[in-house]
Design an enzyme around this catalytic site. Structure first.
Site, PDB file in Angstrom:
ATOM      1  N   TYR A  53      86.941-101.173 -24.953  1.00  0.00           N
ATOM      2  CA  TYR A  53      87.862 -99.773 -24.516  1.00  0.00           C
ATOM      3  C   TYR A  53      87.504 -99.482 -23.064  1.00  0.00           C
ATOM      4  CZ  TYR A  53      88.514 -98.669 -29.522  1.00  0.00           C
ATOM      5  OH  TYR A  53      89.217 -98.752 -30.894  1.00  0.00           O
ATOM      6  N   SER A 211      94.929 -95.136 -36.187  1.00  0.00           N
ATOM      7  CA  SER A 211      96.254 -94.741 -35.938  1.00  0.00           C
ATOM      8  C   SER A 211      97.058 -93.946 -37.181  1.00  0.00           C
ATOM      9  CB  SER A 211      97.274 -95.925 -35.665  1.00  0.00           C
ATOM     10  OG  SER A 211      98.488 -95.617 -35.199  1.00  0.00           O
ATOM     11  N   PRO A 212      96.284 -92.773 -37.484  1.00  0.00           N
ATOM     12  CA  PRO A 212      96.842 -92.085 -38.699  1.00  0.00           C
ATOM     13  C   PRO A 212      98.078 -91.274 -38.370  1.00  0.00           C
ATOM     14  CG  PRO A 212      94.691 -91.215 -37.576  1.00  0.00           C
ATOM     15  CD  PRO A 212      94.804 -92.239 -36.978  1.00  0.00           C
ATOM     16  N   LEU A 213      98.396 -91.307 -37.171  1.00  0.00           N
ATOM     17  CA  LEU A 213      99.532 -90.388 -36.745  1.00  0.00           C
ATOM     18  C   LEU A 213     100.576 -91.649 -36.306  1.00  0.00           C
ATOM     19  CD1 LEU A 213      98.190 -87.265 -34.771  1.00  0.00           C
ATOM     20  CD2 LEU A 213      98.789 -87.517 -37.331  1.00  0.00           C
ATOM     21  N   LEU A 218     103.934 -88.974 -36.300  1.00  0.00           N
ATOM     22  CA  LEU A 218     103.468 -88.247 -37.306  1.00  0.00           C
ATOM     23  C   LEU A 218     102.946 -86.679 -37.021  1.00  0.00           C
ATOM     24  CD1 LEU A 218     102.340 -90.688 -39.946  1.00  0.00           C
ATOM     25  CD2 LEU A 218     104.531 -89.523 -40.013  1.00  0.00           C
ATOM     26  N   GLY A 219     102.991 -86.502 -35.530  1.00  0.00           N
ATOM     27  CA  GLY A 219     102.501 -85.427 -35.011  1.00  0.00           C
ATOM     28  C   GLY A 219     103.432 -84.616 -34.601  1.00  0.00           C
TER      29      GLY A 219
END
Length: 323
Positions: A53, A211-213, A218-219
């Protein structure tokens, strides 16, 4: 905070995982430290990072930011369940990537130095390595566990059969194997329901969803687009174009429920069997505070069914495509 066991392990983790991929890259170090302080204050003790990262010539810098935060004391390290990853290239040499015993040893020691700690709670394989035999991988991990450098091991971006193969090899060697799989999974990307999630549940792995959104789609992406706050480009814009009608229906449903779209997406994940924790990647303290609303958002059967109508899911294989 309703803590959960990570898969079949005895390790308790918070139901939201703090993702640190933006630290240093899209979030300055001072703000990153403030976000981590706030996370612990709110009960979010599960932090996820990776050696790669900050990317490119800056790879490893995110771990250094976390390490300097740990060095600040106050029981920060002891209160944190720390997860990092190995696989991605950390240099240009032929043994500076993947999951060879040599790279695992060097990469782990380098992560420990950057993170200013002497152990990793959850060490994750960032991707499947198709060139290194599992016997070699597990031997390297077993040595690190015996040295006290690793407590638990997880995978990331594995297919269902990769999980099965890894577990079979670990069982043959008398080792615990994997306790978690970190997979992309959200209302738009539901392919893991075919084989990854069933395999993880069968083998007792907790699912950590990244990556839940779906990259912000989805935000509240359409509302932000209309207001001029944000305009998506590249792959995100292409995905938005493919799913525009669904996202329109989704944002309308979120408004009907009186729930921010991002909170609704996270809450849906928390209602899915086998999901231990979605990874949230806030760039500000305000974004972190907003995500906490998912913990108090309960979805009844009707709401879950409506979301399935907007974003149809999958049955487990082979029933999805065969009798």
């Amino acid at each position: 905070m309703d803590y959960r066991n990570l898969g079949r392990s005895g390790l308790s983790v918070s139901p939201l995982c703090l993702g640190t991929m933006n630290f240093g890259w899209k979030c300055e170090e001072a703000e990153a430290h403030a976000i981590m302080d706030l996370a612990l204050e709110c009960g979010i003790s599960f932090f996820d990072t990776a050696d790669i990262y900050y990317w490119g010539e800056h790879r490893g810098k995110t771990e250094e930011i976390i390490g300097r935060w740990f060095a600040g004391g106050g029981g920060r390290r002891e209160r944190t369940v720390l997860a990092t990853k190995v696989y991605e290239p950390m240099g240009d040499g032929p043994n500076q990537s993947r999951l060879s015993a040599l790279h695992i040893r060097r990469a782990l020691d380098a992560s420990l130095r950057r993170l200013k700690t002497d152990y990793i709670d959850l060490y994750q394989f960032h991707h499947i390595d198709r060139t290194t035999p599992w016997d070699e991988i597990w031997q390297a991990i077993d040595i690190a566990v015996r040295q006290g450098k690793i407590l638990y091991v997880g995978s990331s971006n594995f297919a269902g059969w990769h999980i099965a193969t890894a577990q079979a090899s670990a069982n043959r060697l008398g080792l615990p194997g994997l306790v978690s799989e970190q997979s992309i999974y959200n209302l738009i990307t539901r392919l893991p329901e075919l084989e990854v999630l069933p395999s993880a549940r069968h083998h007792g792995l907790g699912i950590i969803s990244w990556s839940p959104l779906q990259g912000g789609l989805l935000g509240g992406a359409l509302a932000q687009e209309r207001s001029g706050i944000r305009r998506l480009e590249g792959r995100a814009a292409e995905t938005l174009a493919r799913h525009r009608s669904q996202i329109e229906a989704y944002e309308a449903f979120a408004a009907e429920m009186g729930v921010p779209p991002a909170v609704l997406a996270l809450s849906w994940l928390l209602h899915q069997p086998g999901i231990t924790a979605p990874i949230i990647g806030p760039r500000t303290r305000e974004q972190l505070t907003s995500a906490l609303g998912a913990l108090d958002t309960k979805l009844d059967a009707g709401a879950l069914a409506q979301l399935d109508l907007i974003f149809p899911g999958h049955k487990p294989a082979p029933e999805e495509y065969a009798w």
